[in-house]
Enzyme design. Sequence first.
Site, PDB file in Angstrom:
ATOM      1  CB  ILE A   1      -1.000  -0.014   1.178  1.00  0.00           C
ATOM      2  CG1 ILE A   1      -0.282  -0.008   2.533  1.00  0.00           C
ATOM      3  CG2 ILE A   1      -1.895  -1.230   1.086  1.00  0.00           C
ATOM      4  CD1 ILE A   1      -1.250   0.166   3.723  1.00  0.00           C
TER       5      ILE A   1
ATOM      6  N   GLY B 234       1.838  -6.778   8.816  1.00  0.00           N
ATOM      7  CA  GLY B 234       2.126  -7.252   7.464  1.00  0.00           C
ATOM      8  C   GLY B 234       3.456  -7.979   7.365  1.00  0.00           C
TER       9      GLY B 234
ATOM     10  CG  ASN C 207      14.411  -1.078   2.474  1.00  0.00           C
ATOM     11  OD1 ASN C 207      14.973  -0.002   2.658  1.00  0.00           O
ATOM     12  ND2 ASN C 207      14.101  -1.517   1.266  1.00  0.00           N
TER      13      ASN C 207
ATOM     14  CE  LYS D  39      16.709   4.506  -0.686  1.00  0.00           C
ATOM     15  NZ  LYS D  39      17.074   4.421  -2.133  1.00  0.00           N
ATOM     16  CB  THR D  40      10.754   1.000   2.831  1.00  0.00           C
ATOM     17  OG1 THR D  40      11.432  -0.132   3.373  1.00  0.00           O
ATOM     18  CG2 THR D  40      10.919   1.024   1.315  1.00  0.00           C
TER      19      THR D  40
ATOM     20  N   GLY E 250       4.107   0.131  10.751  1.00  0.00           N
ATOM     21  CA  GLY E 250       3.022   0.931  10.177  1.00  0.00           C
ATOM     22  C   GLY E 250       2.447   1.960  11.112  1.00  0.00           C
ATOM     23  CD  GLU E 251      -1.273   0.323  12.772  1.00  0.00           C
ATOM     24  OE1 GLU E 251      -0.668  -0.643  12.269  1.00  0.00           O
ATOM     25  OE2 GLU E 251      -2.481   0.450  12.788  1.00  0.00           O
TER      26      GLU E 251
HETATM   27 MO1  MOS Z   1      -4.179  -0.201  10.004  1.00  0.00          MO
HETATM   28  S1  MOS Z   1      -5.433   1.131  10.969  1.00  0.00           S
HETATM   29  O1  MOS Z   1      -3.907  -1.349  11.229  1.00  0.00           O
HETATM   30  O2  MOS Z   1      -5.005  -0.932   8.770  1.00  0.00           O
END
Ligand code: MOS
Length: 693
Positions: A460, A503, A585, A587-588, A658-659
């Site tokens: 994403i 993920g 990684n 960079k990401t 991600g969070e």
């Molecule tokens: Mo994210 S809010 O865990 O898709």
Amino acid sequence: MRTVPAAVGAPVSRVEGPAKVTGAARYSGEIPLGQMAYGWVAQASIARGQIDSVDAAAALGMPGVIGVLTYENAPRLTAAADGELLVLQHNRVRYRGQVVALVVAGTLEQARAAAEALPVSYAAEPHDVILRADHPGMYAPGHVNPNYVTDTATGDVEAALTGAAVQVDETYSTPAEHNNPMEPHAAIARWDDDGLTVWDSNQGPTLVHRTLATLFGLEASAVRVITEHVGGGFGAKGSARPHTVLAAMAARTFGRPVRVTFSRQQQFCLVGYRTPTIQQVRLGADADGRLVALDHLAYSQTSTVLEFAEQTAVISRVMYASPSLRTRHRLVALDVPTPRWMRAPGEAPGSFALECAMDELADACGIDPIELRVCNEPAVEPEGGRQFSSRHLLDCLAEGARRFGWADRDPRPGVRRDGRWLTGTGVASSTYPARSMASTATASAWPDGSYEITIAAADIGQGARTAITQVAADELGADIAQVTARIGDSGYGPAMIAGGSMGMASWSWAVAKACRQLRAQLPASLRPAETITVRADTTSDVAALPDLLRHSFGAQFAEVRVDVDTGEIRVPRMLGVFAAGRILNPKTARSQLIGGMTMGLSMALHEESIMDAQFGDYVNHDFAGYHIAAHADIGAIEAHWIEESDGQLNPLGVKGLGEIGIVGAAAAIANAVWHATARRQRHLPLIPARILS
Ligand code: MOS
């Protein structure tokens, strides 16, 4: 023997970067199919009541219109866990903007013109759309998301508060916020003899695949969901959304491929949002700042369609040691769209209240806010007593303090002035669960020495395809140029979504397992005479994990300038240090972390969906009325991490990124605003009107 340098840990650029920047990468609304028709949603103009009639004939008389789906003629769907997906199944209106029809036409413009002109008559009823803590409908839900107990209590928090030398008892609030990925939701559906194929923008095709099979009563093998490129999600694409169901319904009804996309305005209604919260935090401490009581009570809203119970206070079960500790959640069902996941659901709003309250406690005790956190660092899970697989919060605070220059800080609030600007700095802690979920992957070796990985992961924008390629290359002892990762297709078998920071912590496990098994089968030449494919499934591996508490931690620092005349806040500097397991990684990873911090700044200063009580809808539903931090809002942002090796997670030691970057960021900014102005700000966003009032 390894013959190529390790790919994991290298700052590899996105493998699909050239395809994206040249336009060769196709997103879900861009798949060229013959005979395509276009669907556009007509939305309810009342917040509660029922549809009396829809004048479909009027739409059918307009140019290009092929058909109109309403509750009277739409295909029947079987039950779904998410009632928001049961579109056009009845004539009840449960919120303003709900789908009341889908107009299908030969072009997008024709569908939109007819949908917007569609005559619908309603019997309206009074609606109830405003969250307040004393709402008579407040109740304790059976659990909070995803499956935490609603309330916890250890010790006697009331008695401990009464006896505490220092007390903080404050109420904080956060507004509704809407996820706005760059790419709005989009789906193209096609039915043929094999069943249903959907190109859909989501955070993982597995869940959408299962949901569509259930809704349409199909065998799993008769549904395929393809999700090759996705322009962001932030939680709004973490599960099937109504556009996909509508596209599939229309494609079946009209016998041709149908595309349904949402406009930016529709994104503010049909795909979920972060619930507003009202949070009371009560802290009691001894004179040295050691907590004796922590009480976190959170109120939030859900809809009448589906119970969605945000886990706002759960963060207080993890962060600080306190002999008495209570967390509670209360919920009210209003005539509003159903709230849903938005980056760090629970932890993002919950950390704002808890971390601001800790800053207030530090001031009340006359202790540095970092010292306060050090002296309340728990040895084990504060509520529950489990061991942490790893916990490096204090290292993050120390490293952040060093890099930020915290030692030079004058603790007094409201004493630094630079022309019209008051300046200050603030700190907050961050945490987010680190979980892995079962996934499947295949690894294939080709006679020419190349390899192929398949896994139903979703990229994403976070770089999943690239990181998966890196993991596979190392496991195979190959160069990343020899490895092709194919992702985003439900046909590859079940896999975790790009959500909950789970993920890569899930996919890397399945990919590594498949690659290890494949490597064991390869001949010494590494070039099999015929293609070899192995499939790995981590279901039993994940189930065998010991019962530890697994979390990432971080420390957020912010410097602010507050204009004393206009109330404008500028943030020249943000700095975050995170302990988030193995960084695959850099960079990401850096991009993910500064993205989360930027979203935290946006949460602190800008984002607010404003409910209009009279019409029962969020009124600012476009980018003119709902500001998201842009380049001009951002100063220097630095994200760093400490090397963390946690062997209790998954084979690569991944915690997920991600969070964690958003959690605590808004609190660090609000705490810095207090340090600048000597006035506490307990209600987000920190817009000039609030600062000046
Ligand atoms: Mo994210 S809010 O865990 O898709």
